[in-house]
Design an enzyme around this catalytic site. Structure first.
Site, PDB file in Angstrom:
ATOM      1  N   SER A 119     113.855  64.871  64.467  1.00 59.18           N
ATOM      2  CA  SER A 119     114.344  63.936  63.451  1.00 59.18           C
ATOM      3  C   SER A 119     115.856  63.920  63.476  1.00 59.18           C
ATOM      4  O   SER A 119     116.500  64.907  63.850  1.00 59.18           O
ATOM      5  CB  SER A 119     113.895  64.382  62.064  1.00 59.18           C
ATOM      6  N   ASP A 120     116.441  62.801  63.086  1.00 62.46           N
ATOM      7  CA  ASP A 120     117.851  62.839  62.738  1.00 62.46           C
ATOM      8  C   ASP A 120     117.952  63.725  61.496  1.00 62.46           C
ATOM      9  O   ASP A 120     116.949  64.015  60.824  1.00 62.46           O
ATOM     10  CB  ASP A 120     118.397  61.427  62.485  1.00 62.46           C
ATOM     11  N   TRP A 121     119.144  64.171  61.205  1.00 63.86           N
ATOM     12  CA  TRP A 121     119.337  65.199  60.167  1.00 63.86           C
ATOM     13  C   TRP A 121     119.029  64.643  58.772  1.00 63.86           C
ATOM     14  O   TRP A 121     119.795  63.879  58.204  1.00 63.86           O
ATOM     15  CB  TRP A 121     120.760  65.752  60.270  1.00 63.86           C
ATOM     16  N   GLY A 122     117.869  65.019  58.280  1.00 63.70           N
ATOM     17  CA  GLY A 122     117.456  64.527  56.974  1.00 63.70           C
ATOM     18  C   GLY A 122     116.684  63.217  57.031  1.00 63.70           C
ATOM     19  O   GLY A 122     116.457  62.580  56.015  1.00 63.70           O
ATOM     20  N   ALA A 123     116.254  62.821  58.224  1.00 68.54           N
ATOM     21  CA  ALA A 123     115.515  61.559  58.352  1.00 68.54           C
ATOM     22  C   ALA A 123     114.019  61.739  58.095  1.00 68.54           C
ATOM     23  O   ALA A 123     113.254  60.778  58.153  1.00 68.54           O
ATOM     24  CB  ALA A 123     115.728  60.958  59.744  1.00 68.54           C
TER      25      ALA A 123
END
Ligand SMILES: *[C@@H]1O[C@H](CO)[C@@H](O)[C@H](O)[C@H]1NC(C)=O
Ligand SMILES: *[C@@H]1O[C@H](CO)[C@@H](O)[C@H](O)[C@H]1NC(C)=O
Ligand SMILES: *[C@@H]1O[C@H](CO)[C@@H](O)[C@H](O)[C@H]1NC(C)=O
Ligand SMILES: *[C@@H]1O[C@H](CO)[C@@H](O)[C@H](O)[C@H]1NC(C)=O
Ligand SMILES: *[C@@H]1O[C@H](CO)[C@@H](O)[C@H](O)[C@H]1NC(C)=O
Ligand SMILES: *[C@@H]1O[C@H](CO)[C@@H](O)[C@H](O)[C@H]1NC(C)=O
Ligand SMILES: *[C@@H]1O[C@H](CO)[C@@H](O)[C@H](O)[C@H]1NC(C)=O
Ligand SMILES: *[C@@H]1O[C@H](CO)[C@@H](O)[C@H](O)[C@H]1NC(C)=O
Ligand SMILES: *[C@@H]1O[C@H](CO)[C@@H](O)[C@H](O)[C@H]1NC(C)=O
Ligand SMILES: *[C@@H]1O[C@H](CO)[C@@H](O)[C@H](O)[C@H]1NC(C)=O
Ligand SMILES: *[C@@H]1O[C@H](CO)[C@@H](O)[C@H](O)[C@H]1NC(C)=O
Ligand SMILES: *[C@@H]1O[C@H](CO)[C@@H](O)[C@H](O)[C@H]1NC(C)=O
Length: 801
Positions: free
Chosen positions: A283-287
């Site tokens: 995931s992108d960071w916090g996605a």
């Protein structure tokens, strides 16, 4: 041929199967995204031995340990991300670091030219060498995974805040740059992570927000039709998968109404099934916004692993995922597959053998590092200097990526000018230090040279060659009188000669440097240079009849002064990295004959970009409708030059354009067919390899052209091949021409060379949304070879079927 009307039922079933055609754009087709389940197991194609190692290794782990491989660990030294060690089996964990132009969280590392500058070189070898050196630096710092390179944003919107991190809005050019960079990074022993998959074309509302009454307003939904998805946004990612990329990062935005990291059509369907991707999706960071929905949709690794950013505590994966297996919601085989996908590249690249230990100097750079690290991480030497001789390549690529847009009155190259004046706040030293992270805010600084943008794609400079620094060295050598004014406020108000009072004698050469800051998290509100740069250029040009403008921008800007008679030369360098000043001076003085070409179009006015600006408005900012943020990509395939060509609009400087200090000619275009006479429109079903059906990459034609340097000095030409597909109106708006080949060719004065452009099946095909297949259309293909998208020198044609 296919009749659109009779296919409507099929299109609706496919959810996103309609071709782009703005007259028939139907938003209701994008309010849901079809489910594709279950998530396919990796079969390790190309990595068979490593997959076997990964399988037997994973077989020895407990469920909790396996889930640990899938879940980021905030208590670690690698700021971008950590996977925790498993000391029981001697696993040292994984260290993931930003980013596309430098190992960001490190001391004594190089800052390379940004993707946009690299792409402007149109030089495969230099792009590859950049990747090799970047890879060496990540490895020597003990980073297993480089969060690079970028093909999303591709560059739909000129105002996108991250447009400079990737390469070009043209998918072919970006695809080549992705492939070269990934192969080079991985040859250096580092896992590449292609990002951001997919539709991440704007920063504005990339994440959910709270409404005025604290209701959750979902992230923007990029609504993309199936043909556009394949021919434009997926295209360079297909090259990435074909190059054997280890991982892919799913993006923040929603795609066709479903979050990209839980969109099973995008992850299970397009990426893992159709493109045959064998690695892992992080995931992108916090996605990540769920847990079960993400793992089932094909997201293998959650980063940074916690719900509250970078803080130890609750997680959508971790214990929640273990619980979901234990209570029967998620089959353990899905966890196993994710673990196999994560560990296979590790074994394939030999990261289990002699991989450098993590440089502990990364840890304290952690801006959010509040918690102590796990004891189980192992460290090597601190502050290792990984820069080697990389500055030489950085300087050369900075020059190779500098585009000469205008050169009149023999303004350039400079020849021992007597008196140079330098203007603008971009020319000198940054006054607030050399590192401007500004993850999601405005890290802009008024005074100082802009050699790199902000956000996770930035780099920590260990020194910076500014334009002024480099000019001083050269001026001293030449006996030139060098003067400067760096204050843009003063210059923007200097509308009388008195405003330039500090400058005497009157310079024979004026160099104005302007800039535009950009960083992740923010898009550009306009396409003007920062700090009144337009006014600064206009004021200098009104006073100095030999004004040379140098731009350091995050992407296209409008240049209302481009045709001003006193603006004698224009150079566009974008973000050139730590040697920026030296790279520029090499071009200004002809030590390097400019050969950069525009990787996008510079149009005349802001309004010329209106067809694909980012989605944003005051109403949206105040909305109470969770689904209000919808970005309909109604322009379909027609972004950048495809738009200006289709609507027959004149532009300031076209895609592919750039001048040299010498001249080139082109002749003798020849078409050679390699395909058998019984070539079929559909590719034969040859199974799936990384990149998709392998026959899509069969070379069917070779186009050759002769290129000659007709001038009196050596230089590099960039012959370009554009292809015009036969048009079938029922498939929506088809571009007039698309880039399908380019080469950088070094030619001595008078020298000529024959250049070959191979055309693969994919290059000739369009994506048929009804058949769900790449199809070669019947009819005549136009072959157009030239030195830019609008400088076509030689044409031919063929009919493939
Ligand atoms: C598509 O949109 C563009 C720009 O909005 C417009 O100029 C053009 O006429 C439209 N084309 C069709 C086929 O509807
Ligand atoms: C993946 O492999 C496991 C173990 O062989 C098997 O049980 C599972 O059904 C497979 N999943 C899929 C989607 O094929
Ligand atoms: C499993 O781990 C144990 C140590 O706990 C080790 O002795 C054994 O060799 C491992 N087996 C495999 C297949 O890696
Ligand atoms: C929204 O939440 C914030 C933070 O919890 C709170 O301070 C604010 O009063 C809330 N606003 C409304 C309208 O409920
Ligand atoms: C599991 O996820 C939920 C959100 O769905 C979260 O509230 C909870 O704290 C998580 N549990 C753990 C143990 O991390
Ligand atoms: C199983 O666990 C997951 C994660 O904690 C939870 O979301 C789900 O509701 C649970 N299902 C059942 C049937 O208990
Ligand atoms: C820049 O020039 C303006 C206008 O002359 C002046 O007000 C300002 O103080 C100057 N800034 C600096 C840093 O000298
Ligand atoms: C988006 O719209 C808001 C409200 O109109 C404005 O303040 C902001 O500058 C806009 N952002 C961009 C990048 O245009
Ligand atoms: C641009 O210059 C004008 C005057 O020429 C001034 O009013 C304005 O504040 C300046 N803007 C910036 C961003 O410096
Ligand atoms: C060009 O520069 C000269 C000064 O050398 C000035 O007199 C002239 O007005 C300028 N031309 C324009 C169009 O501004
Ligand atoms: C440019 O201006 C200089 C004076 O600064 C003058 O000597 C020269 O002739 C001018 N050149 C042109 C082409 O007008
Ligand atoms: C096309 O012709 C070749 C021989 O040139 C033959 O081997 C092949 O089977 C043919 N393919 C089809 C689809 O007819």
């Amino acid at each position: 041929m296919y009749n659109l009307k009779s296919s409507v039922a099929a299109l609706v079933l496919l959810g996103q199967g309609i071709a782009a055609q703005n007259s028939s754009w139907n938003h209701s087709l994008y309010t849901s995204s079809p489910g594709v389940f279950p998530s396919p197991n990796t079969t390790g194609i190309g990595w068979e031995d490593a997959l076997q190692k990964a399988k037997s290794w994973v077989a020895n782990l407990t469920l909790e340990e396996k889930v640990g491989l899938l879940t980021g660990e905030p208590k670690g030294p690698c700021i971008a991300g950590n996977i925790a060690p498993i000391p029981r089996v001697g696993f040292p964990g994984l260290c993931l670091q930003d980013g596309p132009l430098s190992i960001r969280q490190a001391t004594f590392a190089s800052v390379f030219p940004a993707g946009l500058t690299a792409a402007s070189s149109w030089d495969r070898d230099l792009i590859r060498q950049r990747g090799e050196y970047l890879g060496a630096e990540f490895r020597d710092k003990g980073a297993h995974v480089a969060l690079a390179p970028v093909a999303g944003p591709l560059g739909r919107s000129a105002d996108a805040g991250r447009g400079w991190e990737g390469f070009s809005p043209d998918p072919y050019l970006t695809g080549v740059a992705m492939e070269e960079t990934i192969e080079a990074l991985q040859e250096a022993g580092v896992q590449a992570c292609a990002k951001h998959w997919i539709g991440n074309e704007q920063e504005t509302q990339r994440n959910p927000t709270l409404s005025p009454t604290n209701k959750t307003i979902e992230a923007v939904s990029a609504n993309i039709d199936d043909r556009t998805m394949h021919e434009l946004y997926m295209w360079p990612f297909a090259n990435a998968v074909k190059a054997g990329v280890s991982s892919m990062m799913c993006s923040y935005n929603r795609l066709n109404s479903s979050y990209a990291c839980q969109n099973s059509k995008a992850l299970n369907g397009l990426l893992k099934e159709e493109l045959g991707f064998q690695g892992y999706v992080m995931s992108d960071w916090g996605a990540t916004h769920a847990g079960v929905a993400n793992i089932e949709a094909g997201m293998d690794m959650d980063m940074p692993g916690t719900i509250a950013f970078f803080q130890a505590g609750t997680s959508y994966y971790g214990q929640n995922l273990t619980n979901a297996v234990n209570n029967g919601t998620v089959p353990e085989s899905r966890i196993d597959d994710a673990a196999h996908r994560i560990m296979t590249p590790y074994f394939f690249l030999g990261q289990d053998q002699d991989f450098p230990l993590i440089d502990p100097s990364s840890g304290p750079i952690n801006i959010l590092g509040v918690q102590p690290y796990l004891d189980s991480f192992q460290y090597g030497e601190a502050n290792v200097d990984v820069r080697a001789n990389h500055a030489d390549l950085i300087r050369k690529l900075g020059s190779a990526g500098t585009i000469l847009l205008k050169n009149t009155n023999n303004a350039l190259p400079l020849n021992k000018p007597k008196n140079i004046a330098v203007f603008g706040n971009d020319a000198g030293d940054p006054e607030n230090g050399l590192y401007s992270l500004s993850l999601t805010g405005n890290g802009d600084y008024e005074y100082g040279h802009l050699a790199v943008g902000g956000g996770s794609g930035t780099g920590r400079l260990t020194y910076l060659s500014t334009p002024l620094d480099a000019l001083k060295v050269r001026a001293k050598q030449d006996g030139t009188n060098l003067q400067w004014i760096l204050n843009n406020t003063l210059l923007a108000n200097a509308n009388t000669a008195a405003g330039f009072g500090a400058i005497y004698p009157q310079p024979d050469t004026c160099i104005v440097t302007i800039k535009t800051w950009a960083a992740e998290g923010n898009d550009k509100a306009n396409l003007l240079p920062d700090y009144n740069g337009t006014q600064v250029v206009e004021n200098v040009a009104a006073w100095c009849n030999n004004t040379i403008v140098v731009t350091h921008t995050s992407g296209p800007i409008v240049m209302p002064w481009a045709d001003h008679p006193n603006v004698t030369a224009i150079l566009a360098a974008h973000f050139a990295g730590q040697e920026s000043g030296n790279s520029l001076v090499d071009v200004l003085y002809g030590e390097y004959n400019p050969s950069g070409k525009l990787p996008y179009t510079i149009a005349y006015n802001e309004s010329d970009y209106a067809f694909a600006r980012i989605t944003n408005s005051t109403e949206l900012r105040l909305t109470e409708d969770p689904n209000a943020w919808q970005a309909d990509f109604t322009e379909g395939l027609l972004i950048d030059y495809r738009h200006y060509d289709y609507y027959n609009l004149s532009v300031q400087y076209e895609f592919g354009y750039g001048l040299s200090y010498t001249n080139f000619s082109m002749s003798d275009v020849k078409v050679q067919r390699l395909a058998p006479q019984n070539l079929t429109a559909r590719p034969t079903n040859a199974g799936t390899m990384p990149g998709g059906n392998p026959t899509l990459y069969d070379t069917l034609y070779e186009i050759t052209v002769k290129v000659k340097n007709t001038g009196s000095i050596a230089g590099d030409a960039v012959p370009q091949l554009y292809l015009s597909q036969p048009v079938n109106p029922s498939f929506g708006l088809t571009p007039v021409q698309v880039l399908r080949g380019f080469e950088k060719v070094a030619l001595g004065a008078g020298q000529s060379r024959t250049v070959t452009f191979p055309l693969q099946r994919r290059d000739l095909s369009f994506w048929d949304a009804v058949q769900q297949q790449w199809i070669i259309p019947s009819g005549n293909f136009g072959v157009r070879a030239g030195f830019s998208s609008r400088d076509i020198q030689a044409t031919s044609g063929f009919s493939a079927l």
